[in-house]
Design a protein around this motif. Structure first.
Motif, PDB file in Angstrom:
ATOM      1  N   GLN A 148       0.870  -1.169   0.000  1.00 47.10           N
ATOM      2  CA  GLN A 148       0.000   0.000   0.000  1.00 47.10           C
ATOM      3  C   GLN A 148       0.907   1.219   0.000  1.00 47.10           C
ATOM      4  N   ILE A 149       0.580   2.177  -0.802  1.00 49.39           N
ATOM      5  CA  ILE A 149       1.357   3.417  -0.812  1.00 49.39           C
ATOM      6  C   ILE A 149       0.422   4.587  -0.540  1.00 49.39           C
ATOM      7  N   ASP A 150       0.919   5.539   0.178  1.00 45.60           N
ATOM      8  CA  ASP A 150       0.130   6.714   0.548  1.00 45.60           C
ATOM      9  C   ASP A 150       0.642   7.940  -0.186  1.00 45.60           C
ATOM     10  N   THR A 151      -0.289   8.633  -0.835  1.00 48.58           N
ATOM     11  CA  THR A 151       0.027   9.923  -1.428  1.00 48.58           C
ATOM     12  C   THR A 151      -0.569  10.996  -0.529  1.00 48.58           C
ATOM     13  N   GLU A 152      -0.505  12.218  -0.978  1.00 53.40           N
ATOM     14  CA  GLU A 152      -0.989  13.328  -0.143  1.00 53.40           C
ATOM     15  C   GLU A 152      -2.483  13.222   0.123  1.00 53.40           C
ATOM     16  N   TRP A 153      -3.242  12.650  -0.854  1.00 52.36           N
ATOM     17  CA  TRP A 153      -4.690  12.623  -0.697  1.00 52.36           C
ATOM     18  C   TRP A 153      -5.271  11.207  -0.614  1.00 52.36           C
ATOM     19  N   ASP A 154      -4.593  10.219  -1.191  1.00 54.49           N
ATOM     20  CA  ASP A 154      -5.211   8.908  -1.318  1.00 54.49           C
ATOM     21  C   ASP A 154      -4.257   7.790  -0.900  1.00 54.49           C
ATOM     22  N   ARG A 155      -4.826   6.589  -0.830  1.00 55.13           N
ATOM     23  CA  ARG A 155      -4.049   5.364  -0.609  1.00 55.13           C
ATOM     24  C   ARG A 155      -4.244   4.462  -1.822  1.00 55.13           C
ATOM     25  N   TRP A 156      -3.162   3.841  -2.227  1.00 53.74           N
ATOM     26  CA  TRP A 156      -3.186   3.012  -3.434  1.00 53.74           C
ATOM     27  C   TRP A 156      -2.563   1.653  -3.152  1.00 53.74           C
ATOM     28  N   ILE A 157      -2.916   0.678  -3.992  1.00 54.79           N
ATOM     29  CA  ILE A 157      -2.299  -0.638  -3.952  1.00 54.79           C
ATOM     30  C   ILE A 157      -1.250  -0.694  -5.061  1.00 54.79           C
ATOM     31  N   LEU A 158      -0.028  -1.028  -4.706  1.00 56.91           N
ATOM     32  CA  LEU A 158       1.064  -1.099  -5.675  1.00 56.91           C
ATOM     33  C   LEU A 158       1.586  -2.528  -5.772  1.00 56.91           C
ATOM     34  N   LYS A 159       1.676  -3.029  -6.993  1.00 56.46           N
ATOM     35  CA  LYS A 159       2.354  -4.297  -7.265  1.00 56.46           C
ATOM     36  C   LYS A 159       3.364  -4.012  -8.377  1.00 56.46           C
ATOM     37  N   ALA A 160       4.600  -4.361  -8.118  1.00 55.30           N
ATOM     38  CA  ALA A 160       5.630  -4.003  -9.088  1.00 55.30           C
ATOM     39  C   ALA A 160       6.757  -5.024  -9.092  1.00 55.30           C
ATOM     40  N   ALA A 161       7.495  -5.051 -10.199  1.00 51.21           N
ATOM     41  CA  ALA A 161       8.685  -5.894 -10.332  1.00 51.21           C
ATOM     42  C   ALA A 161       9.875  -4.963 -10.547  1.00 51.21           C
ATOM     43  N   LEU A 162      10.778  -4.943  -9.572  1.00 52.11           N
ATOM     44  CA  LEU A 162      11.941  -4.055  -9.605  1.00 52.11           C
ATOM     45  C   LEU A 162      13.184  -4.851  -9.981  1.00 52.11           C
ATOM     46  N   ASP A 163      13.877  -4.416 -11.013  1.00 51.74           N
ATOM     47  CA  ASP A 163      15.096  -5.077 -11.469  1.00 51.74           C
ATOM     48  C   ASP A 163      16.239  -4.742 -10.515  1.00 51.74           C
ATOM     49  N   ASP A 164      16.815  -5.760  -9.866  1.00 52.90           N
ATOM     50  CA  ASP A 164      17.894  -5.526  -8.908  1.00 52.90           C
ATOM     51  C   ASP A 164      19.138  -4.988  -9.600  1.00 52.90           C
ATOM     52  N   GLU A 165      19.305  -5.262 -10.873  1.00 60.73           N
ATOM     53  CA  GLU A 165      20.499  -4.816 -11.597  1.00 60.73           C
ATOM     54  C   GLU A 165      20.415  -3.345 -11.975  1.00 60.73           C
ATOM     55  N   THR A 166      19.307  -2.934 -12.591  1.00 58.80           N
ATOM     56  CA  THR A 166      19.182  -1.564 -13.096  1.00 58.80           C
ATOM     57  C   THR A 166      18.384  -0.654 -12.172  1.00 58.80           C
ATOM     58  N   GLY A 167      17.591  -1.232 -11.264  1.00 58.85           N
ATOM     59  CA  GLY A 167      16.735  -0.423 -10.407  1.00 58.85           C
ATOM     60  C   GLY A 167      15.473   0.048 -11.104  1.00 58.85           C
ATOM     61  N   LYS A 168      15.223  -0.414 -12.332  1.00 57.57           N
ATOM     62  CA  LYS A 168      14.035  -0.018 -13.082  1.00 57.57           C
ATOM     63  C   LYS A 168      12.831  -0.865 -12.671  1.00 57.57           C
ATOM     64  N   LEU A 169      11.649  -0.273 -12.752  1.00 56.29           N
ATOM     65  CA  LEU A 169      10.411  -1.003 -12.537  1.00 56.29           C
ATOM     66  C   LEU A 169      10.007  -1.643 -13.861  1.00 56.29           C
ATOM     67  N   LEU A 170      10.184  -2.964 -13.958  1.00 56.59           N
ATOM     68  CA  LEU A 170       9.897  -3.670 -15.205  1.00 56.59           C
ATOM     69  C   LEU A 170       8.403  -3.923 -15.372  1.00 56.59           C
ATOM     70  N   GLU A 171       7.693  -4.079 -14.262  1.00 59.53           N
ATOM     71  CA  GLU A 171       6.239  -4.216 -14.285  1.00 59.53           C
ATOM     72  C   GLU A 171       5.659  -3.294 -13.223  1.00 59.53           C
ATOM     73  N   LEU A 172       4.433  -2.838 -13.461  1.00 61.12           N
ATOM     74  CA  LEU A 172       3.835  -1.880 -12.539  1.00 61.12           C
ATOM     75  C   LEU A 172       2.325  -2.021 -12.558  1.00 61.12           C
ATOM     76  N   GLY A 173       1.729  -2.120 -11.375  1.00 62.40           N
ATOM     77  CA  GLY A 173       0.279  -2.140 -11.251  1.00 62.40           C
ATOM     78  C   GLY A 173      -0.140  -1.252 -10.101  1.00 62.40           C
ATOM     79  N   ILE A 174      -0.989  -0.286 -10.362  1.00 55.77           N
ATOM     80  CA  ILE A 174      -1.450   0.651  -9.334  1.00 55.77           C
ATOM     81  C   ILE A 174      -2.968   0.779  -9.431  1.00 55.77           C
ATOM     82  N   GLN A 175      -3.643   0.638  -8.296  1.00 58.50           N
ATOM     83  CA  GLN A 175      -5.083   0.845  -8.237  1.00 58.50           C
ATOM     84  C   GLN A 175      -5.438   1.575  -6.954  1.00 58.50           C
ATOM     85  N   GLU A 176      -6.450   2.422  -7.050  1.00 64.30           N
ATOM     86  CA  GLU A 176      -6.881   3.162  -5.875  1.00 64.30           C
ATOM     87  C   GLU A 176      -7.481   2.208  -4.848  1.00 64.30           C
ATOM     88  N   TRP A 177      -7.110   2.398  -3.576  1.00 62.81           N
ATOM     89  CA  TRP A 177      -7.650   1.600  -2.486  1.00 62.81           C
ATOM     90  C   TRP A 177      -8.899   2.274  -1.958  1.00 62.81           C
TER      91      TRP A 177
END
Length: 314
Positions: A148-177
């Protein structure tokens, strides 16, 4: 004579009894002993020293190779305690940094620039997964993040795949909670009438939004966008000759009403059920990126007013 016969019979019985006793001892004792050994082993927990898993220098993979390894059914996976370049805290900090970068590039809205994650919630997870192909020549570490991630106004559900080598987010899923939904996630299956009404307003997701986000995400990964295909664009490929004529005639009627050809085709496709418009108003697309001369990387993108999903596709 009778006494002699009795003695012979008694000797014979004793001999047979001795043989039976020896047989029972010979066969029964080992079986009983083995059973006792088995029971003893089962009641004792034994530990063995195993060599520590060490992540050594690995061959740097291209995005094409990473996508293939990530999707491979033959790849072996192992959950590690930490990656080569990041631990749990480091992976979360890096994910926050990448979310801010995606905001700067226009992939995400500005609201995520200050999004914060925490590892304190037991229901959330950050796991480094070690992938290796059957040959043992190609390997990588991908952090699977579920937070769960919190922004200034809302809370969201985050699912992501982070590359340990480059630090890039290879996959990303965000939905409002939202507490209004059973699992806290606003999804197409749980869309309400108000959600459907929102799709007809100025906040509805447009085809151009999908194509634009796809191109920006490709730039984020250092890839060239080769093709963004939305379902309604496949009408000509899936219709018979007779249906295609009727389809085109209906498109022309919309054009006479002032719609552009693209708008007319999208509207007719929705009416014919050839559409990527989901119940929650989001739209989907298949995206093909190119990594120089190394080949293509396929993605699937779904964009809505309250959600964004970008992930590898076969």
């Amino acid at each position: 004579m009778r006494r002699k016969n009795c003695r012979s019979r008694k000797s014979w019985l004793l001999t047979v009894g001795a043989l039976l006793l020896a047989a029972s001892v010979g066969f029964g004792v080992p079986l009983a002993f083995r059973k006792w050994q088995d029971d003893r082993r089962l009641s004792v927990v034994e530990t063995e020293e195993a060599p520590e898993v060490r992540i050594t220098s690995q061959t740097e993979l291209s995005m094409v190779e990473k996508a293939e390894l990530f999707l491979s059914a033959d790849a072996s996976t192992t959950v590690l305690e930490k990656g080569k370049n990041y631990d749990v805290a480091g992976s979360l900090a890096k994910a926050e940094e990448e979310l801010a970068t995606l905001c700067e590039m226009g992939v995400l809205d500005e609201t995520f620039r200050t999004a914060k994650m925490t590892e304190q919630d037991a229901e959330q997870s950050a796991d480094p997964i070690f992938y290796i192909d059957p040959s043992g020549e190609k390997s990588m570490i991908i952090w699977m993040l579920n937070f769960q991630i919190d922004t200034e106004w809302d809370r969201w559900i985050l699912k992501a795949a982070l590359d340990d080598e480059t630090g890039k987010l290879l996959e990303l899923g965000i939905q409002e909670w939202s507490e209004d939904y059973g699992n806290g996630i606003r999804s197409g299956a749980a869309a309400t009438d108000s959600d459907m009404a929102a799709t007809d307003s100025d906040t509805a997701t447009a085809d151009s939004d999908v194509a634009e986000r796809a191109q920006k995400f490709g730039s984020y990964l250092g890839l060239t966008t080769e093709r963004v295909t939305q379902n309604w664009e496949l009408a000509d490929a899936i219709l018979s000759d007779g249906d295609r004529t009727a389809y085109d005639n209906q498109v022309h009627l919309y054009e006479k009403k002032g719609y552009t050809e693209e708008e007319a085709r999208r509207l007719v496709s929705e009416e014919w059920g050839i559409s990527d418009r989901n119940p929650d108003g989001s739209r989907t697309a298949q995206v093909v990126y190119r990594e120089g001369d190394k080949g293509e990387v396929h993605y699937y993108l779904r964009l809505g007013a309250l959600s964004l999903s970008i992930y590898f596709a076969l």
